[in-house]
Write a protein that holds these residues in place. Structure first.
Motif, mmCIF file in Angstrom:
data_model
loop_
_atom_site.group_PDB
_atom_site.id
_atom_site.type_symbol
_atom_site.label_atom_id
_atom_site.label_comp_id
_atom_site.label_asym_id
_atom_site.label_seq_id
_atom_site.Cartn_x
_atom_site.Cartn_y
_atom_site.Cartn_z
ATOM 1 N N ASP A 1 -2.963 8.771 2.559
ATOM 2 C CA ASP A 1 -1.787 8.592 1.703
ATOM 3 C C ASP A 1 -0.556 8.430 2.593
ATOM 4 O O ASP A 1 -0.543 7.589 3.469
ATOM 5 C CB ASP A 1 -1.659 9.761 0.726
ATOM 6 N N GLU A 2 0.464 9.267 2.407
ATOM 7 C CA GLU A 2 1.681 9.140 3.207
ATOM 8 C C GLU A 2 1.647 10.033 4.448
ATOM 9 O O GLU A 2 2.580 10.021 5.252
ATOM 10 C CB GLU A 2 2.902 9.486 2.358
ATOM 11 N N ALA A 3 0.606 10.830 4.596
ATOM 12 C CA ALA A 3 0.489 11.740 5.732
ATOM 13 C C ALA A 3 -0.347 11.097 6.836
ATOM 14 O O ALA A 3 -1.033 10.088 6.625
ATOM 15 C CB ALA A 3 -0.138 13.061 5.295
ATOM 16 N N SER A 4 -0.297 11.698 8.023
ATOM 17 C CA SER A 4 -1.104 11.209 9.136
ATOM 18 C C SER A 4 -1.425 12.351 10.077
ATOM 19 O O SER A 4 -0.685 13.336 10.173
ATOM 20 C CB SER A 4 -0.384 10.095 9.905
ATOM 21 N N THR B 1 5.361 19.397 -3.393
ATOM 22 C CA THR B 1 6.428 20.294 -2.933
ATOM 23 C C THR B 1 6.745 20.108 -1.454
ATOM 24 O O THR B 1 7.644 20.769 -0.935
ATOM 25 C CB THR B 1 6.028 21.756 -3.171
ATOM 26 N N GLN B 2 6.006 19.214 -0.797
ATOM 27 C CA GLN B 2 6.141 18.986 0.651
ATOM 28 C C GLN B 2 5.986 20.286 1.441
ATOM 29 O O GLN B 2 6.622 20.506 2.461
ATOM 30 C CB GLN B 2 7.493 18.331 0.971
ATOM 31 N N GLN B 3 5.085 21.136 0.950
ATOM 32 C CA GLN B 3 4.832 22.427 1.593
ATOM 33 C C GLN B 3 3.558 22.353 2.432
ATOM 34 O O GLN B 3 2.563 21.736 2.034
ATOM 35 C CB GLN B 3 4.685 23.525 0.535
ATOM 36 N N VAL B 4 3.599 22.989 3.599
ATOM 37 C CA VAL B 4 2.448 23.040 4.502
ATOM 38 C C VAL B 4 2.054 24.487 4.736
ATOM 39 O O VAL B 4 2.898 25.324 5.059
ATOM 40 C CB VAL B 4 2.772 22.378 5.852
ATOM 41 N N GLU C 1 6.424 17.545 12.724
ATOM 42 C CA GLU C 1 5.050 17.654 13.214
ATOM 43 C C GLU C 1 4.607 19.122 13.250
ATOM 44 O O GLU C 1 5.311 20.001 13.734
ATOM 45 C CB GLU C 1 4.914 17.058 14.611
ATOM 46 N N VAL C 2 3.411 19.351 12.717
ATOM 47 C CA VAL C 2 2.789 20.675 12.734
ATOM 48 C C VAL C 2 1.538 20.583 13.586
ATOM 49 O O VAL C 2 0.662 19.753 13.328
ATOM 50 C CB VAL C 2 2.428 21.151 11.312
ATOM 51 N N ARG C 3 1.420 21.417 14.591
ATOM 52 C CA ARG C 3 0.264 21.409 15.494
ATOM 53 C C ARG C 3 -0.762 22.429 15.031
ATOM 54 O O ARG C 3 -0.434 23.569 14.710
ATOM 55 C CB ARG C 3 0.705 21.740 16.917
ATOM 56 N N LEU C 4 -2.007 22.011 15.030
ATOM 57 C CA LEU C 4 -3.113 22.897 14.666
ATOM 58 C C LEU C 4 -3.859 23.337 15.908
ATOM 59 O O LEU C 4 -4.024 22.568 16.865
ATOM 60 C CB LEU C 4 -4.096 22.190 13.737
ATOM 61 N N GLN C 5 -4.351 24.577 15.879
ATOM 62 C CA GLN C 5 -5.206 25.117 16.916
ATOM 63 C C GLN C 5 -6.629 25.220 16.365
ATOM 64 O O GLN C 5 -6.834 25.245 15.152
ATOM 65 C CB GLN C 5 -4.699 26.493 17.368
ATOM 66 N N PRO C 6 -7.638 25.269 17.241
ATOM 67 C CA PRO C 6 -9.018 25.407 16.757
ATOM 68 C C PRO C 6 -9.179 26.595 15.816
ATOM 69 O O PRO C 6 -8.532 27.635 15.979
ATOM 70 C CB PRO C 6 -9.825 25.597 18.052
ATOM 71 N N SER C 7 -10.026 26.412 14.806
ATOM 72 C CA SER C 7 -10.323 27.417 13.776
ATOM 73 C C SER C 7 -9.142 27.661 12.852
ATOM 74 O O SER C 7 -9.038 28.720 12.224
ATOM 75 C CB SER C 7 -10.788 28.736 14.398
ATOM 76 N N GLY D 1 -10.036 21.100 20.059
ATOM 77 C CA GLY D 1 -9.024 20.150 20.470
ATOM 78 C C GLY D 1 -7.657 20.500 19.900
ATOM 79 O O GLY D 1 -7.334 21.669 19.688
ATOM 80 N N SER D 2 -6.862 19.492 19.614
ATOM 81 C CA SER D 2 -5.516 19.694 19.082
ATOM 82 C C SER D 2 -5.174 18.535 18.156
ATOM 83 O O SER D 2 -5.471 17.372 18.455
ATOM 84 C CB SER D 2 -4.492 19.770 20.218
ATOM 85 N N VAL D 3 -4.551 18.865 17.019
ATOM 86 C CA VAL D 3 -4.178 17.864 16.018
ATOM 87 C C VAL D 3 -2.718 18.050 15.649
ATOM 88 O O VAL D 3 -2.253 19.179 15.466
ATOM 89 C CB VAL D 3 -5.054 17.989 14.750
ATOM 90 N N GLY D 4 -1.980 16.943 15.543
ATOM 91 C CA GLY D 4 -0.606 16.975 15.069
ATOM 92 C C GLY D 4 -0.517 16.354 13.694
ATOM 93 O O GLY D 4 -0.963 15.214 13.494
ATOM 94 N N PHE D 5 0.031 17.088 12.718
ATOM 95 C CA PHE D 5 0.125 16.610 11.333
ATOM 96 C C PHE D 5 1.567 16.216 11.032
ATOM 97 O O PHE D 5 2.512 16.938 11.361
ATOM 98 C CB PHE D 5 -0.328 17.708 10.372
ATOM 99 N N ARG D 6 1.718 15.059 10.366
ATOM 100 C CA ARG D 6 3.041 14.595 9.932
ATOM 101 C C ARG D 6 2.965 14.116 8.493
ATOM 102 O O ARG D 6 1.955 13.549 8.072
ATOM 103 C CB ARG D 6 3.532 13.444 10.811
ATOM 104 N N ALA D 7 4.081 14.337 7.759
ATOM 105 C CA ALA D 7 4.178 13.878 6.377
ATOM 106 C C ALA D 7 5.654 13.774 6.022
ATOM 107 O O ALA D 7 6.510 14.363 6.708
ATOM 108 C CB ALA D 7 3.462 14.841 5.433
ATOM 109 N N PRO D 8 5.996 13.026 4.961
ATOM 110 C CA PRO D 8 7.405 12.915 4.560
ATOM 111 C C PRO D 8 8.032 14.291 4.323
ATOM 112 O O PRO D 8 7.472 15.122 3.614
ATOM 113 C CB PRO D 8 7.327 12.111 3.255
ATOM 114 N N GLY D 9 9.164 14.532 4.942
ATOM 115 C CA GLY D 9 9.845 15.794 4.774
ATOM 116 C C GLY D 9 9.279 16.923 5.597
ATOM 117 O O GLY D 9 9.725 18.074 5.477
ATOM 118 N N VAL D 10 8.301 16.626 6.454
ATOM 119 C CA VAL D 10 7.655 17.660 7.260
ATOM 120 C C VAL D 10 7.656 17.227 8.724
ATOM 121 O O VAL D 10 7.170 16.139 9.059
ATOM 122 C CB VAL D 10 6.204 17.919 6.810
#
Length: 369
Positions: free
Chosen positions: A224-227, A278-281, A263-269, A252-261
């Protein structure tokens, strides 16, 4: 039991296991397969490689020697054809014949809800479509190579893999990234990744990615609008229509982006859930096995609502759940089920433990108290 069904079962089993058939036997089996789509679907379901794994497991457990004699006496009378069969193959064929005969004997039962199978529809960039019934990466690669690509065009040519309800599919992208697609999912990917650009694909539904590392070209999943941007990692993404996007990182490592958000980085597990309205993460630690078990052909539920459980099961077993009261939707349950087993194994356990009733009516499951 109809002897014709039993004979037909043995022919199907022999072909699946690669055993030789006479010209007459091959003709008879081909005629049966061409009679209807139901017959071909049954054959593909039994041929699924997971059943082969279970047969091999029986052989390693010594099942072959215990069953070979009984098999020779009760299923096949042609002793000359049995001389070249190994004990394990004989037992495997015996098990498969019994399973097939059960399916054939019950094929008119209107209350049969079967598990899914490996398969997808490949739509090439030029519009041609192919039903891919076997999990064969070489087959896909060959078809994609046959599609003409205009190297002078500014736009990128995209192929599409569509996995319908009751299907799953695994394949390799042009960069060797492995992708497992769950039921009711679609993946758009370029015919060829650019040499000096990001490797971007577009997902609807659910997929597990094992990304080929390439520091020069980040791998991006658009939903959708996220990546999600990764450089070499293993993670699961679920973005079904009407549901919040969820991704679980295995390594590994993942960076999440979305409108109004930002970049949020994820750690394993860790699991990230994005609520688009609500554009809430939300990010929290999780047991990743609960979210990637489907890749290993397991359903694992832990404290999920019955509505969530039935929605997940319906995509694989291809049925519609019908709740006779809204209160039942919110009952929280746990459970485990092998994806190629009869769904009634899990439903029966729920009936015994919480007193619910599950009634199969064609492609519907009626849930009541």
């Amino acid at each position: 039991m109809d002897s014709e069904d039993k004979d037909l079962s043995s022919l199907i089993a022999a072909r699946i296991l690669g055993l030789p058939l006479t010209e007459e036997e091959n003709t008879r089996l081909d005629e049966w397969l061409n009679q209807s789509e139901v017959h071909r679907r049954l054959f593909n379901r039994i041929r699924n490689r997971e059943l082969a794994k279970r047969i091999l497991r029986l052989q390693y457990e010594g099942y072959g020697e215990r069953m070979a004699t009984q098999f020779e006496r009760t299923v096949f009378r042609r002793s000359r054809q049995l001389r070249w069969l190994r004990w394990g193959s004989v037992a495997a064929l015996f098990v498969l014949v019994c399973s097939l005969t059960f399916y054939l004997w019950n094929r008119e039962d209107p209350c049969q809800i079967y598990p899914g199978e490996g398969g997808a529809v490949l739509t090439l960039a030029d519009g041609r479509q192919y039903d891919i019934t076997m999990q064969n990466g070489n087959e896909i690669a060959g078809l994609m190579a046959s599609a003409p690509v205009d190297t002078q065009a500014d736009s990128i040519a995209y192929h599409t893999l569509t996995v319908n309800a009751g299907q799953e599919f695994m394949f390799r992208l042009p960069d060797s990234t492995q992708v497992w697609l769950n039921s009711e999912s679609e993946l758009r990917f370029p015919a060829k990744f650019a040499e000096a650009d990001e490797r971007k694909v577009y997902l609807r539904g659910e997929a597990f990615f094992d990304v080929e590392r390439d520091q020069r070209r980040p791998f991006v999943v658009g939903a959708d609008e996220a990546s999600l941007t990764v450089y070499g990692t293993r993670f699961n993404v679920s973005c079904y229509a009407g549901e919040s996007l969820s991704t679980v990182l295995v390594e590994g490592s993942v960076g999440f982006r979305a409108p109004g958000v930002g970049e949020v980085r994820l750690q394993p597990s860790e699991q990230l859930v994005y609520h688009a309205a609500t554009q809430q993460v939300d990010v929290r630690p999780v047991d990743v096995n609960l979210y990637v078990a489907w890749v290993e052909h397991q359903f694992v539920f832990q404290g999920q609502t019955l509505e969530e459980i039935m929605t997940t099961l319906s995509r694989w077993y291809d049925f519609t759940p019908v709740f006779t009261s809204d209160a039942m939707r919110h009952i929280r349950l746990s459970g485990r089920l092998y994806r190629y087993d009869d769904i009634r194994i899990l439903l029966d356990s729920y009936e015994r433990t919480v007193g619910l009733k599950f009634k199969l009516q064609g492609k519907r499951i009626i849930i009541s108290e």
